[in-house]
Design an enzyme around this catalytic site. Structure first.
Site, PDB file in Angstrom:
ATOM      1  N   ASN A 177     150.130  83.817  92.054  1.00  0.00           N
ATOM      2  CA  ASN A 177     149.162  84.810  92.521  1.00  0.00           C
ATOM      3  C   ASN A 177     149.534  86.164  91.916  1.00  0.00           C
ATOM      4  O   ASN A 177     150.430  86.845  92.410  1.00  0.00           O
ATOM      5  CB  ASN A 177     149.205  84.857  94.062  1.00  0.00           C
ATOM      6  N   TRP A 178     148.838  86.513  90.842  1.00  0.00           N
ATOM      7  CA  TRP A 178     149.180  87.748  90.114  1.00  0.00           C
ATOM      8  C   TRP A 178     148.758  89.006  90.873  1.00  0.00           C
ATOM      9  O   TRP A 178     149.092  90.107  90.477  1.00  0.00           O
ATOM     10  CB  TRP A 178     148.531  87.753  88.724  1.00  0.00           C
ATOM     11  N   LYS A 179     147.993  88.820  91.937  1.00  0.00           N
ATOM     12  CA  LYS A 179     147.491  89.974  92.705  1.00  0.00           C
ATOM     13  C   LYS A 179     146.925  91.012  91.731  1.00  0.00           C
ATOM     14  O   LYS A 179     146.233  90.651  90.784  1.00  0.00           O
ATOM     15  CB  LYS A 179     148.596  90.548  93.589  1.00  0.00           C
ATOM     16  N   GLY A 200     156.341  89.852  99.741  1.00  0.00           N
ATOM     17  CA  GLY A 200     156.640  91.038  98.928  1.00  0.00           C
ATOM     18  C   GLY A 200     158.050  91.569  99.077  1.00  0.00           C
ATOM     19  O   GLY A 200     158.300  92.747  98.844  1.00  0.00           O
ATOM     20  N   GLU A 251     151.809  81.454 104.777  1.00  0.00           N
ATOM     21  CA  GLU A 251     152.391  82.683 104.229  1.00  0.00           C
ATOM     22  C   GLU A 251     152.668  83.680 105.364  1.00  0.00           C
ATOM     23  O   GLU A 251     151.799  84.509 105.684  1.00  0.00           O
ATOM     24  CB  GLU A 251     151.418  83.333 103.251  1.00  0.00           C
ATOM     25  N   GLY A 309     153.950  85.256  94.518  1.00  0.00           N
ATOM     26  CA  GLY A 309     153.393  86.558  94.149  1.00  0.00           C
ATOM     27  C   GLY A 309     154.240  87.248  93.099  1.00  0.00           C
ATOM     28  O   GLY A 309     154.184  86.900  91.915  1.00  0.00           O
ATOM     29  N   GLU A 311     146.379  89.871 102.522  1.00  0.00           N
ATOM     30  CA  GLU A 311     146.008  91.184 101.984  1.00  0.00           C
ATOM     31  C   GLU A 311     144.491  91.394 102.019  1.00  0.00           C
ATOM     32  O   GLU A 311     144.016  92.525 102.007  1.00  0.00           O
ATOM     33  CB  GLU A 311     146.584  91.330 100.558  1.00  0.00           C
ATOM     34  N   HIS A 355     143.686  85.296 102.125  1.00  0.00           N
ATOM     35  CA  HIS A 355     145.015  85.887 101.917  1.00  0.00           C
ATOM     36  C   HIS A 355     145.201  87.056 102.891  1.00  0.00           C
ATOM     37  O   HIS A 355     144.244  87.789 103.173  1.00  0.00           O
ATOM     38  CB  HIS A 355     145.152  86.368 100.465  1.00  0.00           C
ATOM     39  N   SER A 358     157.901  85.745  99.269  1.00  0.00           N
ATOM     40  CA  SER A 358     159.175  86.022  98.598  1.00  0.00           C
ATOM     41  C   SER A 358     159.864  84.776  98.041  1.00  0.00           C
ATOM     42  O   SER A 358     161.084  84.634  98.137  1.00  0.00           O
ATOM     43  CB  SER A 358     160.120  86.797  99.513  1.00  0.00           C
TER      44      SER A 358
HETATM   45  P1  PGA Z   1     155.218  87.377  97.232  1.00  0.00           P
HETATM   46  O1  PGA Z   1     153.680  87.155  97.555  1.00  0.00           O
HETATM   47  O2  PGA Z   1     155.699  86.156  96.501  1.00  0.00           O
HETATM   48  O3  PGA Z   1     155.258  88.615  96.405  1.00  0.00           O
HETATM   49  O4  PGA Z   1     155.919  87.534  98.542  1.00  0.00           O
HETATM   50  C1  PGA Z   1     153.175  85.921  97.993  1.00  0.00           C
HETATM   51  C2  PGA Z   1     151.722  86.064  98.331  1.00  0.00           C
HETATM   52  O5  PGA Z   1     151.353  87.076  98.956  1.00  0.00           O
HETATM   53  O6  PGA Z   1     150.901  85.205  97.971  1.00  0.00           O
END
Ligand code: PGA
Length: 247
Positions: free
Chosen positions: A6-8, A167, A161, A230, A93, A91, A209
């Site tokens: 997930n490149w966000k 993060g 998640e 992420g 976010e 997600h 993470s």
């Molecule tokens: P992260 O994000 O690996 O940076 O914790 C995972 C995600 O939000 O999909």
């Protein structure tokens, strides 16, 4: 294992996107893992247009609309046409930006209608000693899946998640024992929502993470079918180390 990168909004330039795609292609041809890239929409179509590799693509989200007068929206149909076969939905976010359970269910339906595999994200903000987080996660899954037909429910990939783990660093990820326990609980919830289906068939991913350091322990013996990665997915070396660490 199914590993979704997930490149966000970390990746914003074509050069970096191409480099990460080249890395993923190499990794995919050298391993049994199913690798899926979820770039921002304009970069997804840049990469997927000529894709002949084992790497697959995912939308990071799909629109709740199905097209027409909806300026700025990226519909499931547009993503499918651009070569995405997965769609991340719900997600945390996006939920933080006001996405409701009803909207999430609608997005799952749109993705399914386009033949995509939706990846439903759920997870608690924090853990409490009384175990309220378990009923919170159950409620998120139920709210999304009960709005789908039984046969559609069986096509959804579940990504657990926990928001408290997203993060950060490998040391802040869930510990393998707690993950194993959560996977068992999720299978129990799925069994209730998928009557007559084998809940072991639903793929359950963990995200939060996942870094090269902890990936092997999180993968082995916990019952997860893969990861939603992420920040550790947007550096070629780190992502390679992570994929190679997962047996
Ligand atoms: P992260 O994000 O690996 O940076 O914790 C995972 C995600 O939000 O999909």
């Amino acid at each position: 294992m199914l590993i979704i990168a997930n490149w966000k909004a970390y990746v914003e330039e074509a050069a970096q996107a191409k480099k990460l795609y080249a890395t993923a292609k190499r990794l995919a041809s050298a391993s049994k893992h199913e690798l899926v890239l979820a770039p921002p929409a304009p970069l997804l179509s840049l990469l997927s247009a000529k894709n002949r590799s084992r790497v697959a693509f995912s939308a990071q989200d799909v629109s709740a609309s199905t097209g027409g007068a909806a300026t700025g929206e990226n519909t499931a149909a547009a993503y499918a046409a651009a070569g995405a076969s997965y769609a991340i939905v719900g997600h945390s976010e996006r939920r933080a930006m006001g996405e409701t359970d009803a909207t999430i269910a609608l997005k799952l339906r749109h993705a399914l209608a386009e033949g995509m595999t939706p990846v439903l994200c759920v997870g608690e903000r924090e853990r409490d000693l009384e175990g309220h987080y378990l009923s919170f996660v159950r409620a998120e899954i139920t709210a999304a899946l009960e709005r789908l037909e039984p046969k559609e429910r069986a096509q959804v990939v579940l990504a657990y998640e926990p928001i408290w783990a997203i993060g950060k660093t490998a040391a802040d990820a869930i510990n393998p024992n707690d993950l194993a326990e959560m996977v068992l609980y999720l299978r129990k919830v799925l069994a209730e929502l998928l009557p007559g289906k084998n809940p072991a068939k639903t793929r359950i991913l963990y995200g939060g993470s996942v870094e090269p350091e902890g990936a092997r322990d999180l993968a082995g013996g916990t019952g997860v079918d893969g990861f939603l990665v992420g920040h550790a997915s947007v550096d070629p070396k780190t992502f390679s180390n992570l994929v190679r660490a997962v047996l």
